[in-house]
Scaffold this motif. Structure first.
Motif, PDB file in Angstrom:
ATOM      1  N   PRO A  11     -11.687   2.501  -0.678  1.00  0.00           N
ATOM      2  CA  PRO A  11     -10.799   2.562  -1.841  1.00  0.00           C
ATOM      3  C   PRO A  11     -10.879   1.264  -2.646  1.00  0.00           C
ATOM      4  N   ALA A  12     -11.033   1.395  -3.955  1.00  0.00           N
ATOM      5  CA  ALA A  12     -11.192   0.212  -4.798  1.00  0.00           C
ATOM      6  C   ALA A  12     -10.546   0.454  -6.152  1.00  0.00           C
ATOM      7  N   ARG A  13     -10.073  -0.629  -6.760  1.00  0.00           N
ATOM      8  CA  ARG A  13      -9.378  -0.536  -8.044  1.00  0.00           C
ATOM      9  C   ARG A  13      -9.623  -1.816  -8.840  1.00  0.00           C
ATOM     10  N   LEU A  14      -9.152  -1.815 -10.093  1.00  0.00           N
ATOM     11  CA  LEU A  14      -9.360  -2.967 -10.960  1.00  0.00           C
ATOM     12  C   LEU A  14      -8.057  -3.725 -11.148  1.00  0.00           C
ATOM     13  N   VAL A  15      -8.148  -5.049 -11.205  1.00  0.00           N
ATOM     14  CA  VAL A  15      -6.988  -5.897 -11.448  1.00  0.00           C
ATOM     15  C   VAL A  15      -7.325  -6.864 -12.581  1.00  0.00           C
ATOM     16  N   SER A  16      -6.449  -6.915 -13.583  1.00  0.00           N
ATOM     17  CA  SER A  16      -6.572  -7.966 -14.595  1.00  0.00           C
ATOM     18  C   SER A  16      -5.756  -9.159 -14.112  1.00  0.00           C
ATOM     19  N   VAL A  17      -6.311 -10.352 -14.303  1.00  0.00           N
ATOM     20  CA  VAL A  17      -5.686 -11.551 -13.738  1.00  0.00           C
ATOM     21  C   VAL A  17      -5.792 -12.719 -14.716  1.00  0.00           C
ATOM     22  N   TYR A  18      -4.882 -13.672 -14.525  1.00  0.00           N
ATOM     23  CA  TYR A  18      -5.098 -15.024 -15.024  1.00  0.00           C
ATOM     24  C   TYR A  18      -5.874 -15.748 -13.935  1.00  0.00           C
ATOM     25  N   ALA A  19      -6.942 -16.439 -14.323  1.00  0.00           N
ATOM     26  CA  ALA A  19      -7.868 -17.004 -13.341  1.00  0.00           C
ATOM     27  C   ALA A  19      -8.119 -18.485 -13.616  1.00  0.00           C
ATOM     28  N   ALA A  74     -11.133  -9.894 -15.173  1.00  0.00           N
ATOM     29  CA  ALA A  74     -11.037  -8.632 -14.441  1.00  0.00           C
ATOM     30  C   ALA A  74     -11.802  -8.747 -13.131  1.00  0.00           C
ATOM     31  N   VAL A  75     -11.192  -8.293 -12.055  1.00  0.00           N
ATOM     32  CA  VAL A  75     -11.823  -8.330 -10.739  1.00  0.00           C
ATOM     33  C   VAL A  75     -11.599  -6.991 -10.041  1.00  0.00           C
ATOM     34  N   ALA A  76     -12.351  -6.772  -8.985  1.00  0.00           N
ATOM     35  CA  ALA A  76     -12.166  -5.580  -8.156  1.00  0.00           C
ATOM     36  C   ALA A  76     -11.251  -5.920  -6.988  1.00  0.00           C
ATOM     37  N   GLU A  77     -10.561  -4.906  -6.504  1.00  0.00           N
ATOM     38  CA  GLU A  77      -9.708  -5.060  -5.327  1.00  0.00           C
ATOM     39  C   GLU A  77      -9.955  -3.856  -4.418  1.00  0.00           C
ATOM     40  N   ALA A  78     -10.275  -4.116  -3.154  1.00  0.00           N
ATOM     41  CA  ALA A  78     -10.624  -3.054  -2.216  1.00  0.00           C
ATOM     42  C   ALA A  78      -9.720  -3.109  -0.994  1.00  0.00           C
ATOM     43  N   PHE A  79      -9.450  -1.942  -0.420  1.00  0.00           N
ATOM     44  CA  PHE A  79      -8.594  -1.894   0.764  1.00  0.00           C
ATOM     45  C   PHE A  79      -9.466  -2.103   2.002  1.00  0.00           C
ATOM     46  N   VAL A  80      -9.332  -3.275   2.596  1.00  0.00           N
ATOM     47  CA  VAL A  80     -10.181  -3.698   3.709  1.00  0.00           C
ATOM     48  C   VAL A  80      -9.318  -4.328   4.793  1.00  0.00           C
ATOM     49  N   ASP A  81      -9.497  -3.875   6.031  1.00  0.00           N
ATOM     50  CA  ASP A  81      -8.773  -4.442   7.178  1.00  0.00           C
ATOM     51  C   ASP A  81      -7.268  -4.482   6.947  1.00  0.00           C
ATOM     52  N   GLY A  82      -6.736  -3.391   6.388  1.00  0.00           N
ATOM     53  CA  GLY A  82      -5.288  -3.242   6.272  1.00  0.00           C
ATOM     54  C   GLY A  82      -4.644  -3.932   5.093  1.00  0.00           C
ATOM     55  N   GLN A  83      -5.433  -4.550   4.201  1.00  0.00           N
ATOM     56  CA  GLN A  83      -4.872  -5.212   3.025  1.00  0.00           C
ATOM     57  C   GLN A  83      -5.777  -5.006   1.823  1.00  0.00           C
ATOM     58  N   TRP A  84      -5.201  -5.212   0.627  1.00  0.00           N
ATOM     59  CA  TRP A  84      -6.000  -5.222  -0.587  1.00  0.00           C
ATOM     60  C   TRP A  84      -6.691  -6.575  -0.698  1.00  0.00           C
ATOM     61  N   LEU A  88       0.846  -1.198   0.000  1.00  0.00           N
ATOM     62  CA  LEU A  88       0.000   0.000   0.000  1.00  0.00           C
ATOM     63  C   LEU A  88       0.878   1.243   0.000  1.00  0.00           C
ATOM     64  N   ARG A  89       0.566   2.187  -0.891  1.00  0.00           N
ATOM     65  CA  ARG A  89       1.179   3.509  -0.875  1.00  0.00           C
ATOM     66  C   ARG A  89       0.167   4.506  -0.334  1.00  0.00           C
ATOM     67  N   ASP A  90       0.651   5.542   0.302  1.00  0.00           N
ATOM     68  CA  ASP A  90      -0.268   6.547   0.854  1.00  0.00           C
ATOM     69  C   ASP A  90      -1.183   7.117  -0.226  1.00  0.00           C
ATOM     70  N   ILE A  91      -0.639   7.328  -1.413  1.00  0.00           N
ATOM     71  CA  ILE A  91      -1.422   7.927  -2.490  1.00  0.00           C
ATOM     72  C   ILE A  91      -2.571   7.024  -2.926  1.00  0.00           C
TER      73      ILE A  91
END
Length: 270
Positions: A179-187, A197-207, A89-92
């Motif tokens: 805070p949420a962002r998109l991640v492209s993945v091999y699944a 494509a999946v979502a990734e959210a900052f929850v309980d100190g981790q993505w 995690l970066r502050d930005i």
């Protein structure tokens, strides 16, 4: 866990152009990765010296080169053994991923999200509720959406593909201050198999990853690219010229049985 992933793309270049591929896995600190990548243009391999590897945000790997008219075959394969460390995690990030973006227009969802999810206070509950709501609200219909559709278009249409599901999850989460962002993945296990494509959210100190489609277990996904939305994570970008994608084959498997997943679990892409 051993995961084998890969992609083969057949691209017809009809006017000279600059191409950018994001098909190589992101750095996997803590895991062992072996990989190969080749670009064959008109039957001849493009020399490594002619290919620029650009490192984007979050380790996104962009392979960029000039391409004349002709047929291009891109082939990538990788084996990932073990699990990578959790995404840093970066502050930005906690500012960037609360802002509206091209395909995740959070500002259009403030009132709606407050009405639908305002009773939930903690981010873990919000992640589960929003992901489940999107999963039941939308129908997965290949070809039902346009590449320029954003989260608002998807909500109105009631259907889409994985990126549409992810954009709607992201927009709603941002609208409730997660805070949420998109991640492209091999699944591995994904049906139909494709870049996912999946979502990734900052929850309980981790993505934490959320996949409202429930098409593949989150525990075995491999990160390719991370960004605000699909504009940052496209597997192929074309600048200046003209191309046609003739064919694409994506593969992703695990050694052994697929992990079991449940929407109420907090899972990180590793």
């Amino acid at each position: 866990m051993k995961r084998d992933v890969g992609a083969e793309l057949d691209v017809e270049i009809t006017a000279p152009t600059t191409l950018e591929f994001q098909i190589a896995v992101a750095p996997q600190p803590g895991a062992a990765v072996t990989e190969s990548l080749s670009f064959i243009l008109n039957g001849k391999e493009i020399p490594a010296a002619d290919i620029q590897e650009i490192t984007g945000e979050h380790g996104n790997r962009i392979h960029k080169f000039e391409a004349p008219v002709g047929n291009l075959k891109a082939t990538y394969s990788a084996s990932v053994v073990g699990q990578a460390e959790p995404a840093p995690l970066r502050d930005i990030d906690l500012s960037t991923y609360l802002r509206p973006s091209r395909y995740a227009e959070a500002d259009k969802f403030y009132g709606f999200a407050a009405t639908e999810f305002g009773e939930f206070a903690d981010s873990a509950t919000l992640l589960e509720k929003v992901s489940s709501w999107v999963g039941t609200r939308l129908s997965y219909v290949p070809g039902s959406s346009d590449p320029i559709d954003g989260a608002a278009d998807t909500l109105l249409a009631g259907a889409g593909v994985c990126r549409d599901y992810a954009h709607l999850v992201i927009a709603v989460l941002r609208a409730v201050n997660v805070p949420a962002r998109l991640v492209s993945v091999y699944a591995p296990g994904c049906q139909p198999m494709d870049f996912h494509a999946v979502a990734e959210a900052f929850v309980d100190g981790q993505w934490r990853v959320a996949d409202a489609t429930c098409l593949a277990p989150r525990q075995s996904m491999v990160r390719i690219a991370t960004g605000r939305d699909a504009a940052d994570t496209a597997f192929l970008d074309n600048h200046k010229g003209s191309i046609n994608l003739n064919n694409m084959v994506v593969t992703a498997t695990v050694d052994g049985e697929l992990p079991r997943d449940s929407v109420d679990q907090l899972v990180s892409i590793r």
